[in-house]
Every structure is written in C-alpha cells, then in structure tokens.
Design a protein around this motif. Structure first.
Motif, PDB file in Angstrom:
ATOM      1  N   LEU A 192      -9.836   1.708   7.169  1.00 56.42           N
ATOM      2  CA  LEU A 192      -9.896   1.041   8.414  1.00 56.42           C
ATOM      3  C   LEU A 192      -8.896  -0.228   8.226  1.00 56.42           C
ATOM      4  O   LEU A 192      -7.993   0.702   9.554  1.00 56.42           O
ATOM      5  CB  LEU A 192     -11.297   0.203   9.212  1.00 56.42           C
ATOM      6  N   ALA A 193      -9.257  -0.900   7.465  1.00 63.78           N
ATOM      7  CA  ALA A 193      -8.384  -1.569   7.243  1.00 63.78           C
ATOM      8  C   ALA A 193      -6.269  -1.378   7.056  1.00 63.78           C
ATOM      9  O   ALA A 193      -5.715  -1.935   7.616  1.00 63.78           O
ATOM     10  CB  ALA A 193      -8.578  -3.326   6.505  1.00 63.78           C
ATOM     11  N   SER A 194      -6.546  -0.191   5.961  1.00 63.17           N
ATOM     12  CA  SER A 194      -5.856   0.022   5.074  1.00 63.17           C
ATOM     13  C   SER A 194      -4.948   0.851   6.338  1.00 63.17           C
ATOM     14  O   SER A 194      -3.647   0.558   6.780  1.00 63.17           O
ATOM     15  CB  SER A 194      -5.489   1.092   4.144  1.00 63.17           C
ATOM     16  N   GLN A 195      -5.792   1.652   7.661  1.00 57.84           N
ATOM     17  CA  GLN A 195      -5.217   2.288   8.744  1.00 57.84           C
ATOM     18  C   GLN A 195      -4.850   1.796   9.333  1.00 57.84           C
ATOM     19  O   GLN A 195      -3.445   1.785   9.906  1.00 57.84           O
ATOM     20  CB  GLN A 195      -5.805   3.362   8.733  1.00 57.84           C
TER      21      GLN A 195
ATOM     22  N   ASP B  41      11.093  -5.198   8.232  1.00 57.25           N
ATOM     23  CA  ASP B  41      11.876  -4.321   7.615  1.00 57.25           C
ATOM     24  C   ASP B  41      11.414  -4.522   6.341  1.00 57.25           C
ATOM     25  O   ASP B  41      11.393  -2.910   5.566  1.00 57.25           O
ATOM     26  CB  ASP B  41      13.279  -4.195   7.811  1.00 57.25           C
ATOM     27  N   ILE B  42      10.493  -4.422   5.885  1.00 56.26           N
ATOM     28  CA  ILE B  42      11.026  -5.104   4.220  1.00 56.26           C
ATOM     29  C   ILE B  42       9.439  -3.502   3.848  1.00 56.26           C
ATOM     30  O   ILE B  42      10.009  -2.697   2.789  1.00 56.26           O
ATOM     31  CB  ILE B  42      10.775  -6.541   3.505  1.00 56.26           C
ATOM     32  N   PHE B  43       8.765  -3.999   5.400  1.00 52.33           N
ATOM     33  CA  PHE B  43       8.026  -2.379   4.369  1.00 52.33           C
ATOM     34  C   PHE B  43       8.023  -1.396   4.373  1.00 52.33           C
ATOM     35  O   PHE B  43       7.559  -1.048   3.704  1.00 52.33           O
ATOM     36  CB  PHE B  43       6.881  -3.131   5.761  1.00 52.33           C
ATOM     37  N   PHE B  44       8.801  -1.411   4.401  1.00 52.31           N
ATOM     38  CA  PHE B  44       9.415   0.140   4.678  1.00 52.31           C
ATOM     39  C   PHE B  44       9.926   0.826   3.377  1.00 52.31           C
ATOM     40  O   PHE B  44       9.997   1.740   2.697  1.00 52.31           O
ATOM     41  CB  PHE B  44      10.774   1.290   5.867  1.00 52.31           C
ATOM     42  N   ILE B  45      10.442  -0.250   2.453  1.00 47.86           N
ATOM     43  CA  ILE B  45      10.469   0.259   1.185  1.00 47.86           C
ATOM     44  C   ILE B  45       9.324   0.585   0.423  1.00 47.86           C
ATOM     45  O   ILE B  45       9.561   1.715  -0.675  1.00 47.86           O
ATOM     46  CB  ILE B  45      11.089  -1.222   0.249  1.00 47.86           C
ATOM     47  N   ASP B  46       8.130   0.247   0.334  1.00 43.12           N
ATOM     48  CA  ASP B  46       6.831   0.676  -0.958  1.00 43.12           C
ATOM     49  C   ASP B  46       5.937  -0.523   0.559  1.00 43.12           C
ATOM     50  O   ASP B  46       4.999  -1.388   0.214  1.00 43.12           O
ATOM     51  CB  ASP B  46       7.153   0.402  -2.034  1.00 43.12           C
ATOM     52  N   ARG B  47       5.552   1.056   1.220  1.00 43.37           N
ATOM     53  CA  ARG B  47       4.064   0.020   2.340  1.00 43.37           C
ATOM     54  C   ARG B  47       2.763  -0.381   1.707  1.00 43.37           C
ATOM     55  O   ARG B  47       2.186  -1.641   1.848  1.00 43.37           O
ATOM     56  CB  ARG B  47       3.998   1.289   3.613  1.00 43.37           C
ATOM     57  N   GLN B  48       2.226   0.840   0.436  1.00 39.94           N
ATOM     58  CA  GLN B  48       1.220   0.813   0.201  1.00 39.94           C
ATOM     59  C   GLN B  48       1.256  -0.516  -0.555  1.00 39.94           C
ATOM     60  O   GLN B  48       0.208  -1.033  -0.112  1.00 39.94           O
ATOM     61  CB  GLN B  48       1.234   2.330  -1.127  1.00 39.94           C
ATOM     62  N   PHE B  49       1.926  -1.384  -1.324  1.00 43.66           N
ATOM     63  CA  PHE B  49       2.309  -2.611  -1.973  1.00 43.66           C
ATOM     64  C   PHE B  49       2.044  -2.977  -0.898  1.00 43.66           C
ATOM     65  O   PHE B  49       0.900  -3.859  -1.169  1.00 43.66           O
ATOM     66  CB  PHE B  49       3.599  -2.386  -2.290  1.00 43.66           C
ATOM     67  N   PHE B  50       2.456  -3.136   0.094  1.00 45.48           N
ATOM     68  CA  PHE B  50       1.923  -4.689   1.349  1.00 45.48           C
ATOM     69  C   PHE B  50       1.072  -4.841   2.227  1.00 45.48           C
ATOM     70  O   PHE B  50      -0.009  -4.518   1.858  1.00 45.48           O
ATOM     71  CB  PHE B  50       3.346  -4.826   2.282  1.00 45.48           C
ATOM     72  N   VAL B  51       0.137  -2.790   1.736  1.00 42.55           N
ATOM     73  CA  VAL B  51      -0.902  -2.587   2.099  1.00 42.55           C
ATOM     74  C   VAL B  51      -1.796  -3.756   1.257  1.00 42.55           C
ATOM     75  O   VAL B  51      -2.809  -3.843   1.978  1.00 42.55           O
ATOM     76  CB  VAL B  51      -1.468  -0.793   3.157  1.00 42.55           C
ATOM     77  N   GLN B  52      -1.713  -3.428   0.360  1.00 43.42           N
ATOM     78  CA  GLN B  52      -2.400  -3.732  -0.433  1.00 43.42           C
ATOM     79  C   GLN B  52      -2.763  -5.227  -0.214  1.00 43.42           C
ATOM     80  O   GLN B  52      -3.671  -5.592  -0.752  1.00 43.42           O
ATOM     81  CB  GLN B  52      -2.875  -3.509  -1.976  1.00 43.42           C
ATOM     82  N   TYR B  53      -1.577  -5.727  -0.510  1.00 39.41           N
ATOM     83  CA  TYR B  53      -1.322  -6.964  -0.584  1.00 39.41           C
ATOM     84  C   TYR B  53      -2.292  -7.909   1.027  1.00 39.41           C
ATOM     85  O   TYR B  53      -3.131  -8.693   0.860  1.00 39.41           O
ATOM     86  CB  TYR B  53       0.231  -7.979  -0.712  1.00 39.41           C
ATOM     87  N   PHE B  54      -1.946  -6.898   1.500  1.00 40.75           N
ATOM     88  CA  PHE B  54      -2.072  -7.749   2.716  1.00 40.75           C
ATOM     89  C   PHE B  54      -3.873  -8.071   3.143  1.00 40.75           C
ATOM     90  O   PHE B  54      -4.820  -8.467   4.074  1.00 40.75           O
ATOM     91  CB  PHE B  54      -1.739  -7.213   4.535  1.00 40.75           C
ATOM     92  N   ILE B  55      -3.874  -6.798   2.900  1.00 42.13           N
ATOM     93  CA  ILE B  55      -5.737  -6.718   2.164  1.00 42.13           C
ATOM     94  C   ILE B  55      -6.530  -7.470   1.457  1.00 42.13           C
ATOM     95  O   ILE B  55      -7.364  -7.946   1.812  1.00 42.13           O
ATOM     96  CB  ILE B  55      -6.101  -5.130   2.058  1.00 42.13           C
ATOM     97  N   ASP B  56      -6.069  -8.462   0.848  1.00 42.93           N
ATOM     98  CA  ASP B  56      -6.117  -8.962  -0.491  1.00 42.93           C
ATOM     99  C   ASP B  56      -6.219 -10.290   0.546  1.00 42.93           C
ATOM    100  O   ASP B  56      -6.965 -10.716   0.342  1.00 42.93           O
ATOM    101  CB  ASP B  56      -5.162  -9.308  -1.511  1.00 42.93           C
TER     102      ASP B  56
END
Length: 504
Positions: free
Chosen positions: A81-84, A209-224
C-alpha cells in the motif's frame, strides 16, 4: 404484473407472516446461494473491484477521516500500500516528496554512484529556443563549482583540449555547456562530498522531478524512511497528501492493492466514519445507498457478506452479464426458475416490508440482505420482461408512478450506445453542414451517428418500439431510456425500502 412494493407501510397494519412470506424468504436464500456461487466460481476479484468502486463513490467522507483511514492501514506495515501511495504522490505532487528528499540530498551520492546513465539524465543540458541551456542538475553543479572554485575547480572535466579558468567562465558562463558531465560527476562523487549537501544541489531536487529518473529507487528509499527510521517528516507529508486528495482518487489507486483481509479491515474502520441521512430524497446515487447498508449492518465475520450485498445492490447489470456467460448456464437457469417462483407469490407491499422489518429472528443485516435480493429480483424482471413502451407503461401505472413520454428515442447503435449519447455529437455536425446541404434528407444528417433506416430493418422496429421517459420518481428532471430504467427504479425502490426499514 411487476409490483415494486412502493406503497408506504402503515403502522397499524397486521403483518402477514404466513406460508407465502416464509416461502419468499426461503427462495431469496436460494437466490443468494446461486448468485454467490457465480461470484466465487471465477468472478471474486471482479466483485472486489465492484466494492472498491462503490466505496470510491461515497461522498460523505471528510478529508480528516480519509487521512485517518489510510494512515491506520499504512502504519500497520503495509509495504504494498505504501508503495502504491508513493507512486501516486510522486505522480501527482512530486514537490511534496521533493521537500523530504531535499533534507537528505546526500543520499543521492548512492543514487548516482556507479550509474552514469542516471548522472547523464539529471545533469544533462537541454535544447531551448535559444540553443543549449543548463538543466537543473547541471545548473546546480556549475553554480556550486563557481562559488566554491577554490576547492573543486580542478575536478571539472572539459570536452576541449584544455580547461577553462574561473575568470573566463565568469564572463562566458555558457562555457559550462562544454563540461564532460559523466566524468565531472564521477570526480565530484569521489572528491567533493560537500556538493551533495549543498544549497545549490538541494534546491535542484526540491520540485521532485528527479523521481522520474528511477521512481522505484525513491519509492523504496521512502518506504525505508517510513518503516525503518519512522521519520516524522515523511509521515507528516503523507498525511498532508492524503488529506488533500479526493477520496475517490485515493480509493481507485490504493484499495485495489489491498488483500481481502486488509480491505475488510478498511471497511470496518470506514463504518465508524459514516453517518448517512436516512431520507430517500438525499440518496444521490448507488454509493450513498450502500453507505446505509454498511453503516447499519452488524460487522460480519468476513468480507463475503459485504461483497454479496454490494453486488446485488450496486451491480445489477454486471450480475446479469455474469449469468449470461457460457460457463454460468446452469446458474442462469436456476436464477430464472427462482425468480419465477418468487414472482408467483401473491404480493402485498405493506406486509412485505413489515415482514422483513419485524421478523424477530432476523438481524438487521439479514433484513437488508433480503431487501437487496428482493430488489434484484425486480431488477431482473424489469430487464427481462420490459422491452416495449407498453410494458413500461404498465409498470408505471400499476405502481402509481407518474410518467411522460420524452421526445427522444432510445434507439441503440451497433456499439450498444443510446441515441442520447450520440445525437448531441450529430447535431453539432449537422449545423456545420446546414448551409451547404439545406435540402439533404434528415437521415443523411445523422449518417455518422445513427444507422441508415431500412423499412425492413430490425432497428427500425426497435425505434418504433422504444422510447425514453420522464418520471415522477425524480420530479421529471431526468430522461430515462429503457436500458437505464431498471437501474433507476432499482435504486428508487431500495432507497424507499431502506427509509421505511429504519423509520422511527
């Protein structure tokens, strides 16, 4: 005759709880089992989607409550849910995540280290009307380098045969366009750690805007950040985001990610936020009617009961579609048989409502389930039996519903669209042609929207045998086609019944 049971119950009327009423209740239970078997035999995930869509249509949830609802789930370690949610936030409000990242911009050393592709994407120059210009990352790097030239100028790599001095670049800043970005970033990663926490670099990432380079990296970082560090600022931003988004948007994006048990937990929390108005005139849609059911029901042991109630109350047309699929042939015949038996029971509007309301052995949930099933029986009958204006007029007259014929027709095109959906488009085109083709036949005016009429055409027969209606049920405000009448009357009947059921 189709009795819609719209006669308001009288408190002084005796309740007929004889054999006919017991038979009706028994047959409704059989109908429930048959419908549930269709849902569970391959359409359970679709039933969950129906439920999510119904919840999304609710309009009484306040921003504060919707924030609490989703935060309660998120804080129970729901990583999916957090990832979405983070994907949604990066898409809709990237600057909110950017404000969090800017406080921790040093983490981007890891992001760029050993990944020249990411570096080239962020520190790239871009074309504009005036030629090449520095991108956000490149501009931050150049500003930092010039301001701190005493500690990092030697780390700048130039594409030419020789480097540029600070004095030259001061007069000709466009020379920064000649930097070898990949090698310069690698040098800064290795030798200039100050850059990654600098004001210049921090400002460049604030808009997200930097999130759009590799969104999954930042999603995981924010989940941490959320679950490993339990960072207060990330939870604050998430709460702000949840409060600011439309409830319908949150439901469409987030509820579909939940496992059934989590969706059930969400529904139990949702019930506490519902305080629906118990007057049928305030029911502005099928979702508001389902709010009544959810708010007044006892909490069941599983989500099954809620899935069933939602299906029979809000998805009459979709249930019919499931029954007409090839692998549901037996269920279709069984439903037809049960509906026929229920329809043969002598009806009494008042005693029906009183029977369900006063049946002491039924819980409130059971009563509402029976009313929902009975209303779906009416929906089924109207969909199957009412195919002509005469049949609809009979329904209106027998149930004391005032009606007027509309001047629009309910002819369907090859895609199953009614003329009300396509005539407006045709009229616009007709106006554009009018000056050039004043004498053109009326049929040609609609050649791009309606089929051309043939005296032997089946669709001509449909035109003569169909229509649309203005009804007293909504104050003659809306035009209802034959296709939509079962849905409208289903909602109207069930709204009335629920109002009477909970009348004090």
């Amino acid at each position: 005759m189709i009795d819609l049971f719209l006669s308001e119950p009288r408190c002084d009327e005796d309740v007929d709880s004889g054999d006919s009423m017991k038979l009706r209740a028994s047959l409704l239970n059989e109908l429930e089992s048959t419908i549930w078997s269709v849902i569970t035999s391959g359409s359970r995930s679709e039933a969950r989607l129906w439920l999510c869509n119904t919840i999304a249509g609710m309009t009484s949830i306040t921003p504060r409550h919707q924030c609490e609802l989703f935060l309660n789930l998120l804080k129970s370690q729901k990583h999916g849910l957090a990832s979405q949610l983070l994907h949604m936030m990066f898409e809709k409000k990237p600057q909110m995540g950017g404000s969090i990242l800017a406080k921790r911009s040093h983490i981007l050393e890891i992001f760029f280290e050993g990944n020249p592709k990411r570096a080239l994407q962020w520190f790239v120059n871009y074309s504009s009307g005036n030629g090449l210009e520095l991108g956000k990352g490149a501009k931050a790097l150049s500003q930092f380098a010039f301001k701190n030239r005493d500690i990092c100028w030697e780390e700048l790599e130039w594409k030419g045969k020789h480097g540029q001095s600070p004095a030259v670049v001061a007069t000709k800043p466009h020379y920064f366009l000649d930097l070898d970005i990949q090698q310069t970033v690698e040098n800064f990663l290795e030798n200039v750690p100050e850059f990654w926490s600098s004001n210049e670099f921090t400002e460049s990432v604030k808009d997200g805007d930097i999130f759009f380079i590799d969104r999954q990296f930042f999603v995981q970082y924010f989940i941490d950040l959320m679950y490993e560090e339990d960072a207060g600022d990330i939870w604050e931003v998430i709460g702000e985001f949840l409060t600011g988004q439309p409830f319908s948007s949150l439901c469409h994006h987030l509820l579909i990610t939940l496992e059934e048990q989590d969706l059930f937990s969400f529904l139990k929390l949702l019930r506490r936020c519902l305080h629906p108005t118990m007057e049928s005139k305030y029911f502005n849609g099928i979702s508001s009617l389902f709010e009544i059911v959810l708010a007044k029901s006892e909490v069941p042991g599983s989500i099954d009961r809620i899935l069933l109630l939602n299906a029979i109350i809000t998805q009459g047309r979709q249930l019919l579609r499931l029954l007409h699929e090839e692998d549901a042939q037996n269920s279709q015949e069984r439903v037809k048989e049960i509906v026929s038996k229920i329809s043969a029971i002598p009806s009494n509007s008042n005693s029906l409502i009183f029977f369900f309301k006063n049946a002491c052995e039924m819980s409130t949930s059971e009563v509402m389930k029976c009313l929902g099933l009975q209303c779906w029986v009416l929906y089924y009958r109207m969909s199957q039996e009412c195919r002509t204006p005469e049949s609809w007029e009979s329904v209106f007259l027998n149930n004391h519903i005032g009606f007027r014929r509309s001047d629009k027709y309910a002819l369907l095109d090859d895609d199953g669209l009614s003329d009300e959906q396509i005539v407006d488009k045709s009229r616009k085109k007709r106006k554009a042609r009018k000056k050039r083709r004043r004498n053109q036949d009326l049929l040609d005016d609609y050649d791009d929207a309606l089929v051309k009429f043939d005296p032997t055409s089946e669709k001509l027969d449909m035109l003569s045998n169909s229509g649309s209606w203005l009804l007293s049920t909504d104050g003659y405000l809306a035009t209802w086609t034959n296709v939509d009448l079962p849905d409208h009357l289903h909602l109207h009947c069930l709204s009335k019944w629920m109002t009477w059921l909970f009348a004090k």
